[in-house]
Design an enzyme around this catalytic site. Structure first.
Site, mmCIF file in Angstrom:
data_model
loop_
_atom_site.group_PDB
_atom_site.id
_atom_site.type_symbol
_atom_site.label_atom_id
_atom_site.label_comp_id
_atom_site.label_asym_id
_atom_site.label_seq_id
_atom_site.Cartn_x
_atom_site.Cartn_y
_atom_site.Cartn_z
ATOM 1 N N ARG A 292 -14.468 -32.474 -30.938
ATOM 2 C CA ARG A 292 -15.925 -32.472 -30.804
ATOM 3 C C ARG A 292 -16.451 -31.170 -30.216
ATOM 4 O O ARG A 292 -17.663 -30.945 -30.199
ATOM 5 C CB ARG A 292 -16.366 -33.650 -29.930
ATOM 6 C CG ARG A 292 -15.954 -34.995 -30.505
ATOM 7 C CD ARG A 292 -16.460 -36.147 -29.674
ATOM 8 N NE ARG A 292 -17.923 -36.214 -29.666
ATOM 9 C CZ ARG A 292 -18.611 -37.167 -29.035
ATOM 10 N NH1 ARG A 292 -17.956 -38.125 -28.374
ATOM 11 N NH2 ARG A 292 -19.927 -37.170 -29.061
ATOM 12 N N ASP B 278 -9.529 -28.814 -58.400
ATOM 13 C CA ASP B 278 -8.348 -29.650 -58.641
ATOM 14 C C ASP B 278 -7.041 -28.926 -58.332
ATOM 15 O O ASP B 278 -6.251 -29.389 -57.527
ATOM 16 C CB ASP B 278 -8.333 -30.186 -60.072
ATOM 17 C CG ASP B 278 -7.300 -31.283 -60.246
ATOM 18 O OD1 ASP B 278 -7.314 -32.236 -59.436
ATOM 19 O OD2 ASP B 278 -6.470 -31.191 -61.153
ATOM 20 N N HIS C 205 -3.354 -28.627 -54.292
ATOM 21 C CA HIS C 205 -4.352 -29.565 -54.808
ATOM 22 C C HIS C 205 -5.593 -29.483 -53.929
ATOM 23 O O HIS C 205 -5.563 -29.820 -52.747
ATOM 24 C CB HIS C 205 -3.798 -30.988 -54.795
ATOM 25 C CG HIS C 205 -4.793 -32.028 -55.214
ATOM 26 N ND1 HIS C 205 -5.351 -32.069 -56.474
ATOM 27 C CD2 HIS C 205 -5.355 -33.061 -54.523
ATOM 28 C CE1 HIS C 205 -6.195 -33.074 -56.562
ATOM 29 N NE2 HIS C 205 -6.212 -33.696 -55.381
ATOM 30 N N GLY D 227 -7.731 -32.565 -49.396
ATOM 31 C CA GLY D 227 -7.886 -33.974 -49.059
ATOM 32 C C GLY D 227 -7.275 -34.845 -50.132
ATOM 33 O O GLY D 227 -6.950 -34.374 -51.228
ATOM 34 N N ASN D 228 -7.114 -36.113 -49.824
ATOM 35 C CA ASN D 228 -6.527 -37.044 -50.785
ATOM 36 C C ASN D 228 -7.426 -37.209 -51.995
ATOM 37 O O ASN D 228 -8.638 -36.968 -51.941
ATOM 38 C CB ASN D 228 -6.283 -38.407 -50.127
ATOM 39 C CG ASN D 228 -5.196 -38.350 -49.072
ATOM 40 O OD1 ASN D 228 -4.306 -37.503 -49.139
ATOM 41 N ND2 ASN D 228 -5.279 -39.226 -48.082
ATOM 42 N N GLY E 238 -9.888 -38.585 -54.574
ATOM 43 C CA GLY E 238 -10.993 -39.521 -54.464
ATOM 44 C C GLY E 238 -11.796 -39.415 -53.191
ATOM 45 O O GLY E 238 -12.751 -40.175 -52.991
ATOM 46 N N VAL E 239 -11.459 -38.468 -52.305
ATOM 47 C CA VAL E 239 -12.174 -38.352 -51.034
ATOM 48 C C VAL E 239 -13.526 -37.672 -51.195
ATOM 49 O O VAL E 239 -14.390 -37.753 -50.314
ATOM 50 C CB VAL E 239 -11.302 -37.608 -49.994
ATOM 51 C CG1 VAL E 239 -11.314 -36.101 -50.256
ATOM 52 C CG2 VAL E 239 -11.741 -37.920 -48.573
ATOM 53 N N GLY E 240 -13.729 -36.973 -52.334
ATOM 54 C CA GLY E 240 -15.029 -36.356 -52.579
ATOM 55 C C GLY E 240 -15.035 -34.839 -52.597
ATOM 56 O O GLY E 240 -16.081 -34.214 -52.405
ATOM 57 N N LYS E 241 -13.890 -34.233 -52.875
ATOM 58 C CA LYS E 241 -13.802 -32.767 -52.874
ATOM 59 C C LYS E 241 -14.667 -32.152 -53.980
ATOM 60 O O LYS E 241 -15.429 -31.205 -53.745
ATOM 61 C CB LYS E 241 -12.340 -32.321 -53.050
ATOM 62 C CG LYS E 241 -11.407 -32.814 -51.959
ATOM 63 C CD LYS E 241 -10.003 -32.276 -52.139
ATOM 64 C CE LYS E 241 -9.332 -32.768 -53.406
ATOM 65 N NZ LYS E 241 -9.148 -34.233 -53.432
#
Length: 312
Positions: free
Chosen positions: A243, A177, A138, A153-154, A156-159
């Site tokens: 970082r 998707d 996915h 990513g989960n 709805g995270v914006g992929k």
């Protein structure tokens, strides 16, 4: 993995079917191809019957020198109930003993006009692709400056929104998707889109859009080798994110490890630019330019110089 049969070879390469139509749906289970030269000489102890057999000018030239009884014997042993098919190259004439044995045991006999070596290479490449281990992930796959970036990513995270922004910046969408991933060679992962959702993006609030229709054929590509994975997750204040970039995290897909970067998502962060720069930086690392390592060495040099001055 896909199921491959002699019928697939007939359709995809326009081979000619000479005999054994009954067996054209026998499964081909390995990409290895056998050229049964030593079997023509009568040695069948280690005959790889489950492989696709390829007969060229050399094998059929030797076969012509055999006696009639030997010809029948060789072909009866060559055609087994496990043999998925026999391919003849260069449009050579198929021996009648081969056709008879093929009909008896239901072994499809295919013929091609291509030279033997080229035919062997083409079929092997085709079978390796079709029979490669496959999984579905996915996520979104985008070609960024020649780097195949798998964005995960989960939900709805914006992929998908990030992929749309990347396409607008000139990069190419491979899949949204659901990404079908095949391990075609050791250490090589190739991703593509399922046919049902090819070229489509789902944007919440807009619905389904066709990227090729909106942005042109240059905005999509059918498949891409995956070399980098970027995982998007909602910003967690209690989590310490990398970082410097000195430690490289890996993600295992089938039997192959891929470099993985975790990017936190929060309002105001331009994810498309971050992922674009991540792809460029990854490519620089492969070329031998590591900014994080260079900074670490520079910092170590400054620290060592300071210690040295202290003991003067």
């Amino acid at each position: 993995m896909d199921k491959v049969t002699a019928n697939n070879l007939l359709e995809d390469f326009q081979f000619e079917l000479l005999a054994g139509e009954e067996g054209i749906y026998r499964p081909i289970t390995t990409s290895d191809i056998s050229r049964p030269g030593i079997e023509m000489a009568g040695y069948f102890t280690y005959y790889p019957a489950r492989r696709l057999q390829l007969l060229g000018r050399t094998e059929l030239g030797f076969f012509k020198q055999l006696s009639d009884q030997e010809k029948e014997n060789r072909m009866e042993k060559l055609c087994t109930y496990d043999t998925p098919g026999i391919v003849i190259s260069r449009d050579l004439e198929a021996p009648k003993e081969l056709l008879q044995a093929a009909e008896e045991f239901g072994v499809p006999i295919l013929r091609s006009s291509m030279p033997t070596t080229r035919l062997s290479s083409i079929i092997t490449t085709y079978l390796e692709s079709k029979l490669a281990p496959m999984t579905a992930v996915h996520g979104v796959l985008v070609d960024i400056y020649g780097i195949g970036v798998l964005i995960t990513g989960n939900s709805g995270v914006g992929k998908s929104e990030t992929a749309l922004d990347l396409v607008r910046r000139g990069h190419r969408l491979v899949a949204d998707d659901s990404v079908e991933i095949r391990q075609e060679n050791e250490g090589t992962l190739v991703g593509r889109s399922p046919d049902l959702i090819k070229h489509l993006l789902e944007i919440r609030g807009l619905g389904i859009i066709n990227v090729m229709t909106l942005f042109g054929a240059g905005a999509v590509r059918p498949y891409k080798r995956i070399t980098l994975c970027i995982h998007l997750e909602l910003w967690d204040q209690n989590k310490a994110y990398d970082r410097l970039g000195l430690e490289e995290e890996k993600m295992r897909i089938i039997d192959t490890e891929v470099t993985k970067l975790t990017v936190p998502v929060r309002p105001g962060r331009n994810l498309a630019v971050i992922i674009e720069v991540a792809a460029m930086n990854f490519r620089l690392k492969r070329l031998g330019f590591d900014a994080a390592q260079e900074f670490s060495e520079r910092l170590t040099g400054v620290i060592e110089a300071g210690d040295h001055d202290e003991f003067k």
